[in-house]
Design an enzyme around this catalytic site. Structure first.
Site, PDB file in Angstrom:
ATOM      1  CD  GLN A   1      12.610   2.570  -3.020  1.00 56.92           C
ATOM      2  OE1 GLN A   1      11.475   2.860  -3.317  1.00 56.92           O
ATOM      3  NE2 GLN A   1      13.066   2.560  -1.765  1.00 56.92           N
TER       4      GLN A   1
ATOM      5  CG  HIS B   1       9.252   3.243  -7.218  1.00 57.34           C
ATOM      6  ND1 HIS B   1       8.039   3.535  -7.829  1.00 57.34           N
ATOM      7  CD2 HIS B   1       9.023   3.324  -5.876  1.00 57.34           C
ATOM      8  CE1 HIS B   1       7.120   3.783  -6.901  1.00 57.34           C
ATOM      9  NE2 HIS B   1       7.699   3.680  -5.718  1.00 57.34           N
TER      10      HIS B   1
ATOM     11  CD  GLU C   1       7.112  -2.354  -0.029  1.00 56.79           C
ATOM     12  OE1 GLU C   1       7.283  -2.244   1.185  1.00 56.79           O
ATOM     13  OE2 GLU C   1       7.766  -1.721  -0.876  1.00 56.79           O
TER      14      GLU C   1
ATOM     15  CG  LEU D   1       4.841   0.142  -8.207  1.00 58.73           C
ATOM     16  CD1 LEU D   1       6.278  -0.317  -8.308  1.00 58.73           C
ATOM     17  CD2 LEU D   1       4.745   1.358  -7.301  1.00 58.73           C
TER      18      LEU D   1
ATOM     19  CG  HIS E   1       8.617  -0.882  -6.156  1.00 55.18           C
ATOM     20  ND1 HIS E   1       8.104  -2.162  -6.177  1.00 55.18           N
ATOM     21  CD2 HIS E   1       7.928  -0.223  -5.185  1.00 55.18           C
ATOM     22  CE1 HIS E   1       7.152  -2.264  -5.268  1.00 55.18           C
ATOM     23  NE2 HIS E   1       7.031  -1.102  -4.649  1.00 55.18           N
TER      24      HIS E   1
ATOM     25  NE  ARG F   1       8.769   0.249  -1.861  1.00 58.89           N
ATOM     26  CZ  ARG F   1       8.018   1.319  -2.016  1.00 58.89           C
ATOM     27  NH1 ARG F   1       8.561   2.449  -2.455  1.00 58.89           N
ATOM     28  NH2 ARG F   1       6.735   1.293  -1.724  1.00 58.89           N
TER      29      ARG F   1
ATOM     30  CG  PHE G   1       3.813  -1.064   2.836  1.00 56.95           C
ATOM     31  CD1 PHE G   1       2.493  -1.266   2.496  1.00 56.95           C
ATOM     32  CD2 PHE G   1       4.656  -0.525   1.875  1.00 56.95           C
ATOM     33  CE1 PHE G   1       2.002  -0.938   1.246  1.00 56.95           C
ATOM     34  CE2 PHE G   1       4.193  -0.193   0.620  1.00 56.95           C
ATOM     35  CZ  PHE G   1       2.853  -0.388   0.300  1.00 56.95           C
TER      36      PHE G   1
ATOM     37  NE  ARG H   1       9.786   6.571  -1.482  1.00 54.83           N
ATOM     38  CZ  ARG H   1       8.806   5.677  -1.615  1.00 54.83           C
ATOM     39  NH1 ARG H   1       8.145   5.236  -0.553  1.00 54.83           N
ATOM     40  NH2 ARG H   1       8.474   5.212  -2.802  1.00 54.83           N
TER      41      ARG H   1
END
Length: 578
Positions: A237, A350, A252, A249, A239, A283, A117, A392
């Site tokens: 954030q 996000h 990821e 979304l 994304h 991100r 990730f 994050r």
């Protein structure tokens, strides 16, 4: 007529953090969970990719490496003592869920499988590592179902479709909450010793967002109006892989399984921005890279305003087995066949790094000295313990809700067993009655939907992936005008009692406007770029002046800023390269 109830502990919100807290608190005290949605509709269910922990089931990993990735991913604004707790307790948090019955994907040996990730590395940035535990690309859904089933097994008391609109303070501590019952339009006062807010994020301040319609910052708005501060609100954030034009979304996890991003020239452009881990960079970096590709004319489509996510080079069996929702979303919403062609994506609002300031036991703190407010707790996305800092790390959200939801549930139960009930003041519902009556009785000048649309569109334009002084000043003025119009003439058409969603959207808009303004004011003051806060006019990180958390208060309609230090234990700030 207002109805009264009494519990030791009240939890507001039934997503992952609220349910995890409920499991702990209800085993020791009388506990009620109040939620404006049916629990399994909570937004935790939309989280796709995984929950990270250094299990080392697939390759070598250590919780200390996880801490480093969390701190570095958060651009060194992370409180490192909190990150150490989260990453150290991550392993047991995953095994807790396994024991509860969560159906994780498995290795051939029967262990919990793990995948790569964004931002997860071995040996302090050496190379990508497989750390994310997952259940296909429905991990959040599985966590939510598992926690809810265990709450039912434990006879946790739920009040579904009860919208908490106020918290009652008495003698400088918590005394209860006021809730609106959607089915009847009646108000309820819940007397309690401790309250934990787990109300989720506030992505609906933006137009293009992965967040559900219900994520309107209610918990933050309630406490802001009570005179308590919010922390690090400038950090939001975006994304990188939202479905183009919609924002839904695409996890990821697609890039974790080997998916890549390409521009109009067919170039894998992340090799230029993050040469070591490429498409698996954090991100904020990938979102800004996409923005730069579009800005420099390498975007795709008639407007040249998106790029492609490619999984068509991967084994179709892997894609269909491990990413079933992602492929289905591409087919349903875009009419694209991801096994054969690129999927149009763009950054989408996000996750909120900022929120209600707390310590590592989820206790709410109310000033620069971290003074605890007795009886008050927060966990999950609405809280800011600052394990996410300025950005994050992917899969740390599902970890956060489990670790700090558990810690909050334990702490609030222990406090409830030690203290007596605070006295309830006369007519504790009076402020809520006034707020609702104002919306229902006012002559309708500005429809709520119109004001919300104007807020969301301008927030995208002026406070999105990149910001400047001029844009933020313009947005501050827009929000002040929207606040004025909301107070003067935002009315509703439906004045009925039962399931009056028109009324609740009016209430939610009030919270959204307050929260949007805290973001803009905080962002205008921070003259640097760090994590999810990127200033075109101040492109560099400034540790000398800005290695500190922001706090913001709303008093008599105006906003006041304060700051407090970041807790640094083992990792000093360094240049952020991947």
């Amino acid at each position: 007529m207002t109805k009264y109830h009494t519990y030791d502990c009240v939890i507001v919100g039934a997503g992952g953090a609220g349910l995890r807290a409920a499991l702990e608190a209800s085993s020791r005290t009388s506990t009620a969970v109040l939620t404006k949605l049916y629990p399994t509709r909570s937004h935790t269910g939309a989280a796709q990719g995984g929950m990270c922990a250094a299990l080392a089931n697939v390759e070598e990993d250590k919780w200390e490496w996880h801490v480093y990735d969390t701190v570095k991913g958060g651009d060194f604004l992370v409180d490192q003592d909190a990150a150490e707790i989260m990453c150290r307790e991550a392993v047991e948090a995953v095994y807790d869920l396994e024991r509860m019955g969560l159906p994780f994907n498995r290795t051939p040996e029967g262990k919990i499988d793990q995948r790569r990730f964004g931002g997860h590395t071995r040996n302090h940035g050496e190379a990508a590592v497989r750390r994310a535990c997952y259940a296909a690309d429905r991990t959040g859904h599985m966590i939510l179902q598992t926690l809810y089933q265990n709450c039912i097994k434990q006879d946790v008391t739920f009040y579904d479709e009860f919208y908490v609109l106020d918290v009652i303070f008495s003698e400088d501590r918590v005394a209860g909450v006021v809730a609106y019952e959607l089915a009847t339009g009646e108000l309820h006062v819940f007397r309690c010793k401790t309250v934990l807010f787990a109300t989720g994020g506030y992505g609906k301040i933006f137009k293009v967002t992965s967040n559900a319609h219900a994520l309107t910052g209610d918990g933050l708005g309630i406490l802001l109006r009570k005179g308590l501060p919010l922390q690090d609100m400038e950090f939001f954030q975006f994304h990188p892989t939202g479905i183009y034009g919609i924002g839904i979304l695409l996890s990821e996890a697609a890039r974790g399984e080997g998916g890549i991003l390409k521009n109009a020239n067919g170039e894998r452009f992340m090799e230029r921005y993050a040469p070591t881990i490429k498409d698996l960079a954090p991100r904020d970096m990938v979102s800004r890279a996409i923005y730069m590709e579009v800005k420099e004319g390498r975007g795709i489509g008639p407007k040249k305003d998106y790029v492609h996510l490619h999984v068509d080079h991967l084994d179709p069996k892997v894609v269909e087995e491990k990413l079933p929702d992602i492929t289905e979303f591409a087919r349903i919403y875009l009419g694209v066949e991801p096994l054969k062609e690129g999927v149009p994506i763009q950054p989408t609002a996000h996750y909120a790094m900022g929120g209600i300031p707390t310590n590592v036991d989820a206790r709410v703190v109310i000033d620069e000295a971290n003074t605890i407010f007795p009886g008050l707790y927060a966990a999950g996305e609405c809280a800011c313990v600052s394990v996410h800092g300025a950005n994050r790390l992917g899969t740390n959200s599902l970890l956060d809700i489990n670790v700090f939801g558990r810690r909050g549930g334990l702490a609030m139960a222990e406090e409830a067993l030690r203290v007596d009930f605070a006295p309830i003041p006369d007519e504790p519902e009076a402020d809520t009655v006034t707020m609702l009556k104002t919306l229902t009785d006012r002559k309708r000048v500005d429809p709520v939907a119109t004001l919300r649309e104007q807020m969301q569109v301008t927030m995208d334009e002026n406070a999105g992936v990149f910001r400047t002084e001029d844009l933020l000043r313009e947005q501050e003025a827009i929000l002040e005008e929207l606040q004025h119009r909301f107070a003067r003439g935002a009315g509703i058409m439906d004045t009925s009692k039962r399931y009056n969603t028109d009324l609740l959207e009016g209430v939610e808009l009030g919270f959204l406007l307050d929260i949007a303004q805290t973001l803009v004011v905080s962002a205008k003051a921070r003259t640097e770029s760090r994590g999810g806060h990127a200033r075109d006019d101040f492109p560099n990180r400034d540790d000398v002046n800005w290695l500190k958390h922001s706090l913001i208060w709303k008093t008599n309609g105006s906003y006041k800023l304060g700051y407090k230090p970041v807790t640094i234990t083992r990792y000093q700030p360094v240049e952020r390269k991947y």
